[in-house]
Write a protein that holds these residues in place. Structure first.
Motif: not given
Length: 310
Positions: A46-51, A90-100, A135-143
């Motif tokens: 996803s956009k925020d690095g989640a797998v 479509a999913l590459l442009k969205r963060p995990l929370r929005e997808i869910q 969800v195989l990997q949680l989002p990565q923190d991005s400041p």
């Protein structure tokens, strides 16, 4: 049944008994019933690095048997590849929370994007249901993430509100690529607030923004008069018109001078999504968000107006 006589296609035959000339006719059967297939779960970032592992269920039917035979050799494979590519993009442009949280909305957008391709093949997708398997990997923190999202939201609010003179106190308008990104962002707060000046209704502002794009070429291409019955958030109805029959065309508040070719009824937020190209006329009609009184083919010519806006 599609029959080829000496290599020339004939009018579709059947269902029932069809007479064929030996050695002269060849044929291909086409199933017009609604069918379904599943896009197998695949790993996406996803956009925020989640797998995550995501699949989809797709229902479709053939509406033009001649096109389905003449344009694509393997219709099923082509449709599956189109659906999988649209889902991935479509999913590459969205963060995990929005997808869910917004799976139905993403599914509707996938429906429109797939139909944009497959309708030229005589195939129409009736339903798309997105399925997040795991969800195989949680989002990565991005400041930088919150700051970027906040900036895009402010730009979206300004752009969709009809004001294009300045952004953030006179800063230049974003480049076209940035505007395309802005058009995909939903405003998360109502327009206005403390210290803001009164604004015209959103629907009126959006339709007024059409004026610079009206032209004789657009009138020649569309050649129809539309009446929009827009349902406002308060529940009241406001009437607007788009006359593309003479001159360079006209748009304004109230009923048109002539009898409209098509009367379109929709909510104000759907009109906003339509003019911002987040919603297509065909998808809005199929989902019941756009109600049409008149010739449906003429109503679908609104797509030419949306292309002019782009």
């Amino acid at each position: 049944m599609i029959v080829f006589r000496l290599g020339r296609i004939r009018t579709p035959q059947g269902p029932g008994v069809v007479l064929l000339l030996p050695f002269i006719d060849s044929f291909q059967r086409v199933d017009l019933r609604t069918r379904a297939f599943s896009v197998p779960p695949c790993k996406l970032a996803s956009k925020d690095g989640a797998v995550l592992s995501v699949g989809a269920d797709v229902q479709f039917r053939i509406w033009d048997p001649v096109l389905s035979v003449m344009t694509v050799k393997d219709l099923n494979t082509a449709t599956r590849m189109t659906a999988q590519n649209a889902m991935t993009k479509a999913l590459l442009k969205r963060p995990l929370r929005e997808i869910q949280m917004e799976k139905p909305k993403i599914s509707d957008q996938l429906l429109l994007e797939i139909n944009d391709v497959t309708r030229a093949w005589g195939l129409e997708v009736d339903r798309v249901e997105l399925a997040v398997e795991a969800v195989l990997q949680l989002p990565q923190d991005s400041p930088a993430g919150p700051s970027l999202d906040s900036t895009l939201q402010q730009l979206a609010l300004h752009f969709l509100g009809g004001g294009m003179a300045s952004v953030a106190g006179g800063a230049p308008l974003p480049e076209p690529d940035t505007l395309d990104m802005v058009n995909e962002v939903e405003p998360s707060a109502p327009h206005g607030g403390a210290g803001s000046s009164p604004k015209q209704p959103v629907a009126e502002g959006l339709l007024t923004a059409l004026k610079p794009f009206l032209s004789e070429a657009l009138v020649s291409q569309v050649g129809a008069c539309y009446q929009f019955n827009v349902v406002l958030p308060s529940g009241t109805q406001s009437i607007y018109f788009l006359d593309l029959t003479t001159g360079q065309g006209r748009v304004g508040h109230g009923e048109p001078d002539a009898i409209p070719d098509v009367v379109v009824e929709m909510a104000e937020e759907d009109l906003q999504a339509l003019l911002c190209r987040e919603l297509r006329p065909l998808g809005a009609y199929m989902s019941g968000r756009l109600k049409v009184k008149g010739d449906l083919a003429v109503a679908m010519k609104l797509e030419a107006v949306l292309r002019a806006l782009k």
